[in-house]
Design a protein around this motif. Structure first.
Motif, PDB file in Angstrom:
ATOM      1  N   SER A  89       0.830  -1.211   0.000  1.00  0.00           N
ATOM      2  CA  SER A  89       0.000   0.000   0.000  1.00  0.00           C
ATOM      3  C   SER A  89       0.860   1.255   0.000  1.00  0.00           C
ATOM      4  O   SER A  89       0.569   2.226  -0.712  1.00  0.00           O
ATOM      5  CB  SER A  89      -0.934  -0.001   1.209  1.00  0.00           C
ATOM      6  N   HIS A  96       1.651   6.621  -7.015  1.00  0.00           N
ATOM      7  CA  HIS A  96       0.498   7.364  -7.511  1.00  0.00           C
ATOM      8  C   HIS A  96       0.608   8.850  -7.193  1.00  0.00           C
ATOM      9  O   HIS A  96       0.271   9.700  -8.034  1.00  0.00           O
ATOM     10  CB  HIS A  96      -0.787   6.792  -6.888  1.00  0.00           C
ATOM     11  N   GLY A 146      -2.752  -1.828  -5.932  1.00  0.00           N
ATOM     12  CA  GLY A 146      -3.623  -0.835  -6.547  1.00  0.00           C
ATOM     13  C   GLY A 146      -4.369  -1.291  -7.775  1.00  0.00           C
ATOM     14  O   GLY A 146      -5.094  -0.499  -8.390  1.00  0.00           O
ATOM     15  N   SER A 148      -7.019  -3.102  -8.219  1.00  0.00           N
ATOM     16  CA  SER A 148      -8.483  -3.017  -8.146  1.00  0.00           C
ATOM     17  C   SER A 148      -8.985  -1.599  -8.382  1.00  0.00           C
ATOM     18  O   SER A 148     -10.136  -1.398  -8.769  1.00  0.00           O
ATOM     19  CB  SER A 148      -8.974  -3.525  -6.788  1.00  0.00           C
ATOM     20  N   TRP A 149      -8.136  -0.613  -8.143  1.00  0.00           N
ATOM     21  CA  TRP A 149      -8.488   0.800  -8.371  1.00  0.00           C
ATOM     22  C   TRP A 149      -8.087   1.236  -9.764  1.00  0.00           C
ATOM     23  O   TRP A 149      -8.826   1.939 -10.457  1.00  0.00           O
ATOM     24  CB  TRP A 149      -7.804   1.659  -7.317  1.00  0.00           C
ATOM     25  N   LYS A 153     -10.619   2.032 -13.845  1.00  0.00           N
ATOM     26  CA  LYS A 153     -10.521   3.405 -14.355  1.00  0.00           C
ATOM     27  C   LYS A 153      -9.873   3.446 -15.730  1.00  0.00           C
ATOM     28  O   LYS A 153     -10.178   4.307 -16.548  1.00  0.00           O
ATOM     29  CB  LYS A 153      -9.742   4.268 -13.362  1.00  0.00           C
ATOM     30  N   ASN A 217      -5.390  12.686 -11.632  1.00  0.00           N
ATOM     31  CA  ASN A 217      -5.609  11.586 -10.692  1.00  0.00           C
ATOM     32  C   ASN A 217      -6.831  11.829  -9.821  1.00  0.00           C
ATOM     33  O   ASN A 217      -7.653  10.933  -9.599  1.00  0.00           O
ATOM     34  CB  ASN A 217      -4.375  11.402  -9.814  1.00  0.00           C
ATOM     35  N   ASP A 221     -12.264  10.879  -9.553  1.00  0.00           N
ATOM     36  CA  ASP A 221     -13.269  10.673  -8.508  1.00  0.00           C
ATOM     37  C   ASP A 221     -13.948  11.973  -8.080  1.00  0.00           C
ATOM     38  O   ASP A 221     -14.645  12.000  -7.067  1.00  0.00           O
ATOM     39  CB  ASP A 221     -12.607  10.026  -7.280  1.00  0.00           C
TER      40      ASP A 221
END
Length: 274
Positions: A89, A96, A146, A148-149, A153, A217, A221
């Motif tokens: 993580s 990122h 990361g 799954s994120w 997208k 980035n 969202d």
């Protein structure tokens, strides 16, 4: 700057040249599979890179004709699984949120967490023979680093499910068609192409590029209202650097701008504009 790993040779190689930092995963005998020490060390390198204003672009690549075959599960490690995931993580967030533009140069395999490491970069350059797989399901695991994120997208939910639930291996052409590779470049040309790309990024306005990266980035969202407010704040910062006036002056003088990211406002207490 030099990073060392376990054994006679460094598992991570770091080289700086003309504002470009190149980080090479250096375990070619394992197709650059990453030990837990390497994941943590790479996170530290990324953290240091973000604080080093002399580094204007970062290239992440692998030695020996492979990018990264993911985590090396053959190396025993007594850490608790949750501690291991915290390492992942930390690295995913460092990559990122890194203000420096990043390029993944992919030759050979990019598998599992190794592929998500490449996807975490801003741009991906690959050779025609590069192959990619979200291999987790074949190992009895779910996504990490990361994925799954990132994947929904980048390719949409259904394609993300296809890539991950079936753990299909795809080639560079398929990855490019899905928007997961920015350029496909012949093996004999990829070094020169990536070096030129990194130099172009390094020559750009560092503050503006960092803010553009963050806006994109975050915009994934954000509502339109939130995105517009972020853009307004970012432009206020840009106009407070020397780069915006330099761009206008270079345009008027028909020359190439020299961007530094230097702050152009007078320091507090200078007496100017008080």
């Amino acid at each position: 700057m030099n990073a060392s790993g376990n054994g006679a040779a460094a598992d991570l190689l770091v080289a700086d040249r003309d504002g470009v930092r190149t980080v090479t995963l250096n375990r070619p005998h394992r197709k650059n599979a990453m030990t837990w020490a390497m994941w943590r060390e790479l996170a530290d390198i990324l953290r240091d890179t973000g604080m080093d204003r002399s580094v204007r672009a970062l290239v992440l690549t692998g030695a020996g004709g492979a990018f990264c075959s993911g985590a090396d599960i053959s190396v025993p490690d007594a850490r608790h699984p949750m501690d291991k995931m915290r390492i992942f993580s930390d690295l995913a967030l460092q990559l990122h949120e890194l203000p420096t533009p990043t390029v993944a140069k992919v030759t050979g395999v990019a598998v599992g967490a190794g592929w998500n490491l490449a996807l975490g970069c801003d741009l991906v350059v690959a050779t025609p023979d590069a192959t990619f797989a979200q291999i987790f399901a074949r190992r009895g695991l779910s996504l990490d680093l990361g994925g799954s994120w990132l994947l929904p997208k980048l390719v949409g939910l259904q394609q993300a499910k296809r890539l991950t639930l079936l753990a299909e291996t795809i080639d560079a052409a398929r990855a490019e068609s899905l928007g997961l590779v920015s350029w496909i470049v012949a093996a004999g040309e990829i070094d020169e192409f990536t070096a030129d790309l990194a130099n172009r990024l390094a020559a750009g306005p560092p503050v503006a590029l960092a803010q553009t990266k963050a806006l994109l980035n975050e915009g994934a969202d954000a509502t339109l209202r939130e995105a517009l407010a972020g853009e307004a704040r970012a432009q206020g910062v840009n106009f407070a650097t020397a780069d915006a006036p330099e761009a206008y002056a270079a345009f008027a003088g028909k020359r190439t701008p020299r961007f530094t990211g230097a702050w152009s406002l007078p320091p507090a207490g200078s007496g100017k504009d008080e």
